[in-house]
Write an enzyme that holds these catalytic residues in place. Sequence first.
Site, PDB file in Angstrom:
ATOM      1  N   LYS A   1       0.659  -1.128   0.017  1.00  0.00           N
ATOM      2  CA  LYS A   1       0.031   0.032  -0.036  1.00  0.00           C
ATOM      3  C   LYS A   1       0.870   1.278  -0.111  1.00  0.00           C
ATOM      4  O   LYS A   1       0.449   2.218  -0.511  1.00  0.00           O
ATOM      5  CB  LYS A   1      -1.063   0.106   1.411  1.00  0.00           C
ATOM      6  CG  LYS A   1      -2.128  -0.946   0.953  1.00  0.00           C
ATOM      7  CD  LYS A   1      -3.078  -0.790   2.308  1.00  0.00           C
ATOM      8  CE  LYS A   1      -3.915  -2.172   2.462  1.00  0.00           C
ATOM      9  NZ  LYS A   1      -5.223  -1.938   2.044  1.00  0.00           N
TER      10      LYS A   1
ATOM     11  N   GLU B   1      -3.017   7.389   7.992  1.00  0.00           N
ATOM     12  CA  GLU B   1      -3.741   8.186   7.011  1.00  0.00           C
ATOM     13  C   GLU B   1      -4.843   9.008   7.622  1.00  0.00           C
ATOM     14  O   GLU B   1      -5.244   8.529   8.785  1.00  0.00           O
ATOM     15  CB  GLU B   1      -4.705   7.190   6.103  1.00  0.00           C
ATOM     16  CG  GLU B   1      -4.013   7.353   4.815  1.00  0.00           C
ATOM     17  CD  GLU B   1      -4.639   6.294   3.769  1.00  0.00           C
ATOM     18  OE1 GLU B   1      -4.129   5.722   2.776  1.00  0.00           O
ATOM     19  OE2 GLU B   1      -6.210   5.945   3.950  1.00  0.00           O
TER      20      GLU B   1
ATOM     21  N   ARG C   1      -6.615  -8.099  -9.340  1.00  0.00           N
ATOM     22  CA  ARG C   1      -7.205  -9.237  -9.778  1.00  0.00           C
ATOM     23  C   ARG C   1      -8.650  -8.972 -10.014  1.00  0.00           C
ATOM     24  O   ARG C   1      -9.106  -7.962 -10.007  1.00  0.00           O
ATOM     25  CB  ARG C   1      -7.063 -10.302  -8.236  1.00  0.00           C
ATOM     26  CG  ARG C   1      -7.806  -9.505  -7.146  1.00  0.00           C
ATOM     27  CD  ARG C   1      -7.746 -10.300  -6.017  1.00  0.00           C
ATOM     28  NE  ARG C   1      -8.201  -9.285  -4.748  1.00  0.00           N
ATOM     29  CZ  ARG C   1      -9.309  -8.575  -4.391  1.00  0.00           C
ATOM     30  NH1 ARG C   1     -10.341  -8.963  -4.957  1.00  0.00           N
ATOM     31  NH2 ARG C   1      -9.272  -8.016  -3.321  1.00  0.00           N
TER      32      ARG C   1
HETATM   33  P1  ADP Z   1      -8.342  -3.494   3.106  1.00  0.00           P
HETATM   34  O1  ADP Z   1      -7.352  -3.545   1.764  1.00  0.00           O
HETATM   35  O2  ADP Z   1      -7.684  -3.982   4.255  1.00  0.00           O
HETATM   36  O3  ADP Z   1      -9.581  -4.101   2.539  1.00  0.00           O
HETATM   37  P2  ADP Z   1      -8.561  -0.448   2.326  1.00  0.00           P
HETATM   38  O4  ADP Z   1      -7.619   0.399   2.196  1.00  0.00           O
HETATM   39  O5  ADP Z   1      -9.313  -1.341   0.883  1.00  0.00           O
HETATM   40  O6  ADP Z   1      -8.226  -1.899   3.265  1.00  0.00           O
HETATM   41  O7  ADP Z   1      -9.934  -0.074   2.800  1.00  0.00           O
HETATM   42  C1  ADP Z   1     -11.168  -0.734   3.314  1.00  0.00           C
HETATM   43  C2  ADP Z   1     -12.244   0.208   3.655  1.00  0.00           C
HETATM   44  O8  ADP Z   1     -11.887   1.020   4.918  1.00  0.00           O
HETATM   45  C3  ADP Z   1     -12.398   1.439   2.871  1.00  0.00           C
HETATM   46  O9  ADP Z   1     -13.513   0.846   1.939  1.00  0.00           O
HETATM   47  C4  ADP Z   1     -13.042   2.358   3.919  1.00  0.00           C
HETATM   48  O10 ADP Z   1     -14.333   1.763   4.443  1.00  0.00           O
HETATM   49  C5  ADP Z   1     -12.213   2.237   5.041  1.00  0.00           C
HETATM   50  N1  ADP Z   1     -11.245   3.195   4.949  1.00  0.00           N
HETATM   51  C6  ADP Z   1      -9.938   3.061   4.304  1.00  0.00           C
HETATM   52  N2  ADP Z   1      -9.015   4.241   4.559  1.00  0.00           N
HETATM   53  C7  ADP Z   1      -9.752   5.146   5.055  1.00  0.00           C
HETATM   54  C8  ADP Z   1      -9.593   6.347   5.276  1.00  0.00           C
HETATM   55  N3  ADP Z   1      -8.572   6.918   5.201  1.00  0.00           N
HETATM   56  N4  ADP Z   1     -10.639   7.198   5.792  1.00  0.00           N
HETATM   57  C9  ADP Z   1     -11.878   6.522   6.242  1.00  0.00           C
HETATM   58  N5  ADP Z   1     -12.134   5.259   5.960  1.00  0.00           N
HETATM   59  C10 ADP Z   1     -11.083   4.498   5.336  1.00  0.00           C
END
Ligand code: ADP
Length: 506
Positions: free
Chosen positions: A118, A202, A294
Amino acid sequence: MAKLNKILIANRGEIAIRVIRACRDAGITSVGIFSDCDRTALHTRMADEVYHVGPSPSRESYLRGDKIIDIARKCGAQAIHPGYGFLAENAEFAKACEAAGIIFIGPKAETISLLGDKLEARKLAVKAGLPVVPGAEFEKIEPAAIKLTARKIGFPVLIKAAAGGGGKGMRVVNDEAALAEAVESASREAKAAFGDGRVFLEKYLQEPRHIEIQIFADRHGHAIHLGERECSIQRRHQKVIEESPSPVMTPELREKMGRAAVSIVMASGYIGAGTVEFLVDKELNFYFLEVNTRLQVEHPVTEAVTGVDLVREQFRVAEGENLSIKQEDIRPRGHAIECRIYAEDPHDNFMPSIGRINQYRVPTGPGVRVDSGVVAGSEIPLYYDPIIAKMIVWGENRAQAIERTIRALEEYRVAGVHTTIGFAVAVMRNGAFQEGRYATDFIDREFPDRQFAGIMGKTELKAALAAAVFDYTNRQKITISMKNDRKTPGGWITYHRARGVRRLKD
Ligand code: ADP
């Protein structure tokens, strides 16, 4: 590159079946693999050829890249489709396939490792000119420096694992007091889950929407996007209901996000299907989140509105062909909603509900597609993700898609385990959802005490009654068949042989 005529599917359940179907459409022989507890699973029965891969725990079966490659080599499969989960985003596995002369249906190993990190993906996004969520990385876990960084970003902050996925290693922190401990524990969790304890901070955005762009690239430098999917209905930061188009999308925003998505995948040398995830705030500013290298669970909503068979397109790209579609050919039509049907109990914080499905009837009718991994009699094993099926409903517009989704959910019968069907009905009937006013905090906001019962009553009650009656009349039969299952290991082999199971020679 040669035409594919035999593909091994390194997965199980509904996604394995999705790929088997695409193989059949394309006249390609499908090869399935199965673990001990999946010996009578639906995907095992449906594949043209199947091979036993190991004991039930995924570490000893569906994650055994070496064994899987060995099977592919011996049975003469030219390519491996990883589905999603398991080895789908494992760069080592992609590399090992390549070394064995087998096509990995996905991007190159380098692309997977670059985008799977990431932090690296974030850096690439910045370089490609994409907006990212304000944040920062740190080399060492040093409390004073982290505190300073968090102050700069502003609370609440979100701790994320660089190697993360599935919400693991993620922590929301509201104030300084909880920061150091949360960083430590997130890092520990990430280290245990991914063997990599690197974490970063973040800004935790308030009420963002999760909107992602489907992309596709071939080996000849063509890349397109196929519009968006909104995936803001989540529990524990994981998606449960998705739709396309997003209720807040405008043609201009789609164009902008689509272009941004294509530019990051071009910068990474991408090949195949992928998804660029974004968070979108109330002012419709969008921020890059990550790239999934994917096929996504929710890919069928894109298929429903664009008419493109994404798995078939993956095969084509793997064969070295040009994309069969151009950007201007993508003209989404109507509206599609996907409900993931999990064996989980919505009343008990979505805890997995393990057991045997006694009765199973899937809905059909105008606009309804069900990608199911089970039939009546199937077991939901405790070893894997408890997804039963995905129901994808298409309508001329969003209102019709919702209407049809409710009709289809009410037709759905699953007895023997708890499911998320009633929960999905509750969401479809929710006023804010119907108006398209929702964000990733939807479940907490609309159902703070997790009371879905009043709304889902009828469906659940019918299912419970059916289960009780079925159980009563069939208990005898089920007990006997379970005993046979266990006592005569030869029994299932005979059963499979009748369906063309082949055993490897050594
Ligand atoms: P993972 O890969 O573990 O699933 P992601 O980065 O795809 O994690 O994030 C999954 C979910 O987490 C997002 O769809 C959102 O709901 C929440 N999320 C991620 N980053 C943030 C952020 N900076 N602020 C608010 N919610 C977030």
